[in-house]
Design a protein around this motif. Structure first.
Motif, PDB file in Angstrom:
ATOM      1  N   GLU A  18      63.477 -63.503  19.444  1.00  0.00           N
ATOM      2  CA  GLU A  18      64.359 -64.571  19.919  1.00  0.00           C
ATOM      3  C   GLU A  18      65.320 -65.081  18.850  1.00  0.00           C
ATOM      4  OE1 GLU A  18      61.587 -67.488  21.366  1.00  0.00           O
ATOM      5  OE2 GLU A  18      61.113 -66.308  23.164  1.00  0.00           O
ATOM      6  N   GLU A  20      68.272 -65.514  16.186  1.00  0.00           N
ATOM      7  CA  GLU A  20      69.665 -65.094  16.092  1.00  0.00           C
ATOM      8  C   GLU A  20      70.113 -65.238  14.645  1.00  0.00           C
ATOM      9  OE1 GLU A  20      72.036 -67.275  18.901  1.00  0.00           O
ATOM     10  OE2 GLU A  20      70.635 -66.865  20.538  1.00  0.00           O
ATOM     11  N   ILE A  21      71.100 -64.453  14.263  1.00  0.00           N
ATOM     12  CA  ILE A  21      71.615 -64.544  12.894  1.00  0.00           C
ATOM     13  C   ILE A  21      71.999 -65.983  12.587  1.00  0.00           C
ATOM     14  CG2 ILE A  21      73.530 -63.863  11.366  1.00  0.00           C
ATOM     15  CD1 ILE A  21      73.447 -61.114  12.739  1.00  0.00           C
ATOM     16  N   ASP A  23      69.738 -68.487  12.148  1.00  0.00           N
ATOM     17  CA  ASP A  23      68.655 -69.431  12.441  1.00  0.00           C
ATOM     18  C   ASP A  23      67.830 -69.680  11.188  1.00  0.00           C
ATOM     19  OD1 ASP A  23      69.160 -69.855  15.154  1.00  0.00           O
ATOM     20  OD2 ASP A  23      67.851 -68.212  15.801  1.00  0.00           O
ATOM     21  N   TYR A  38      67.360 -66.235   9.042  1.00  0.00           N
ATOM     22  CA  TYR A  38      67.347 -64.926   9.687  1.00  0.00           C
ATOM     23  C   TYR A  38      68.737 -64.303   9.582  1.00  0.00           C
ATOM     24  CZ  TYR A  38      66.499 -61.242  13.043  1.00  0.00           C
ATOM     25  OH  TYR A  38      66.358 -60.013  13.634  1.00  0.00           O
ATOM     26  N   GLY A  40      69.282 -60.964  10.768  1.00  0.00           N
ATOM     27  CA  GLY A  40      69.335 -59.833  11.691  1.00  0.00           C
ATOM     28  C   GLY A  40      68.450 -58.685  11.258  1.00  0.00           C
ATOM     29  N   LYS A  92      61.282 -71.149  14.540  1.00  0.00           N
ATOM     30  CA  LYS A  92      62.713 -71.387  14.398  1.00  0.00           C
ATOM     31  C   LYS A  92      62.868 -72.887  14.257  1.00  0.00           C
ATOM     32  CE  LYS A  92      66.742 -71.341  17.385  1.00  0.00           C
ATOM     33  NZ  LYS A  92      67.314 -70.775  18.610  1.00  0.00           N
ATOM     34  N   ALA A 105      77.934 -67.489  12.574  1.00  0.00           N
ATOM     35  CA  ALA A 105      76.956 -66.461  12.196  1.00  0.00           C
ATOM     36  C   ALA A 105      77.520 -65.497  11.152  1.00  0.00           C
ATOM     37  CB  ALA A 105      76.485 -65.694  13.430  1.00  0.00           C
TER      38      ALA A 105
END
Length: 180
Positions: A18, A20-21, A23, A38, A40, A92, A105
């Motif tokens: 779940e 995403e770049i 987070d 994060y 990716g 997260k 991002a």
């Protein structure tokens, strides 16, 4: 099935899918949390004290500074999410979004990768949470430090207040004794 009964691997696997770049990811470690961002493909960028994130920073003496100088034990690195999780229930945590505007991002990814290899750690001014917040928002901010400092100041105020009351009471008792 309640979240508390979900096996750790399942929870962390679901979370990883779940993310995403950009987070922020919190890795609770008991008395503190380790933080990363994060970027990716199952990767986390984080300020780490060697092999086991902040754990080695605590064991190495990197928690402390001398005259504000950061120790050079911790550095910015990219690791697999599974290597950073270390048996905790990761989450997260973009909670700072309520006060700060996250970067885009692509900006987060560029800045994060540009920081890889940077050295330096200071528990009050440059810890893993400061780093993750800087990558996401452009602002170093650690709620863990804010909370710890608040509790320290509150405890100090209680101690000082107690000493003042004790001395006031003691002084009035001595005054009564001297009048007898």
């Amino acid at each position: 099935m309640a979240a508390s009964t979900v096996p750790l691997d399942t929870h962390n696997g679901t979370l990883l899918n779940e993310l995403e770049i950009g987070d922020m990811v919190e890795f609770p470690r008991g008395l503190y949390s380790h933080w990363g961002v994060y970027i990716g493909k199952g990767k986390i960028v984080h300020l780490s004290g060697g092999d086991n994130d902040g754990i080695n920073a605590f064991n190495s003496g990197s928690v402390f500074t001398i005259c504000g100088k950061s120790f050079n034990k911790a550095f910015v690195r990219v690791d697999d999410f599974c290597r950073v999780v270390l048996g905790c229930k990761a989450k997260k945590n973009n909670g700072k979004d309520r006060k700060c505007t996250p970067r885009q991002a692509h900006e987060i990814l560029e800045i994060a990768l540009d920081k890889v290899g940077e050295i330096g750690y200071n528990v009050l001014w440059n810890n893993c949470e400061h780093f993750a917040a800087f990558i996401r928002y452009g602002e170093k901010w650690s709620e863990q430090v804010d909370t710890a400092l608040t509790w320290t100041v509150a405890a100090g105020a209680v101690a000082v207040g107690g000493l003042l009351l004790y001395n006031l009471f003691k002084g009035s008792e001595e005054e009564k004794e001297s009048k007898k």
